[in-house]
Design an enzyme around this catalytic site. Structure first.
Site, PDB file in Angstrom:
ATOM      1  N   CYS A   1       0.837  -1.203   0.000  1.00  0.00           N
ATOM      2  CA  CYS A   1       0.000   0.000   0.000  1.00  0.00           C
ATOM      3  C   CYS A   1       0.876   1.259   0.000  1.00  0.00           C
ATOM      4  O   CYS A   1       1.590   1.522   0.971  1.00  0.00           O
ATOM      5  CB  CYS A   1      -0.903  -0.044   1.236  1.00  0.00           C
ATOM      6  SG  CYS A   1      -1.710   1.488   1.670  1.00  0.00           S
TER       7      CYS A   1
ATOM      8  N   CYS B   1       0.121   3.759   2.750  1.00  0.00           N
ATOM      9  CA  CYS B   1       0.634   3.233   4.029  1.00  0.00           C
ATOM     10  C   CYS B   1       2.120   3.563   4.190  1.00  0.00           C
ATOM     11  O   CYS B   1       2.572   3.944   5.273  1.00  0.00           O
ATOM     12  CB  CYS B   1       0.441   1.720   4.111  1.00  0.00           C
ATOM     13  SG  CYS B   1      -1.264   1.166   4.055  1.00  0.00           S
TER      14      CYS B   1
END
Length: 104
Positions: A30, A33
């Site tokens: 991600c 993230c």
């Protein structure tokens, strides 16, 4: 330093001590993230006396993500005394995270 927790260690880490806890639900693949991770490290360094950061990789601990209704990453869930207080979804700003900490 953020603590990597699993299904087995989550309860002990979240309920341990009198600090608020930020649970960072993330995935290695991600991009948001990855961008949020240094922001969280900075917050933990600045506010470590008030808050503890734990990280949960949803690829390895999907049961925790399911238990807490995490539908997307990154998701930050704020806990106090083991109870969920609030949550933020997506790539949020540092000021938004600090604001949530201040509310606790």
């Amino acid at each position: 330093m953020a603590v990597r927790v699993s299904t087995d260690t989550f309860e002990a880490e979240v309920k341990n001590g009198g600090k608020a806890v930020i649970a960072d639900f993330y995935s290695d693949s991600c991009v948001p993230c990855k961008r949020l991770s240094p922001v969280l490290a900075e917050i933990e360094e600045e506010q470590g006396d008030r808050v503890k950061l734990v990280k949960i990789n949803i690829n390895f601990d999907g049961a925790l993500a399911e238990k807490y209704g995490v539908m997307s990453v990154p998701t930050l869930i704020f806990f106090k005394d083991g109870e969920e207080i609030s949550r933020l979804n997506g790539a949020v700003k540092k000021s938004e995270i600090v604001s949530e900490i201040d509310k606790i």
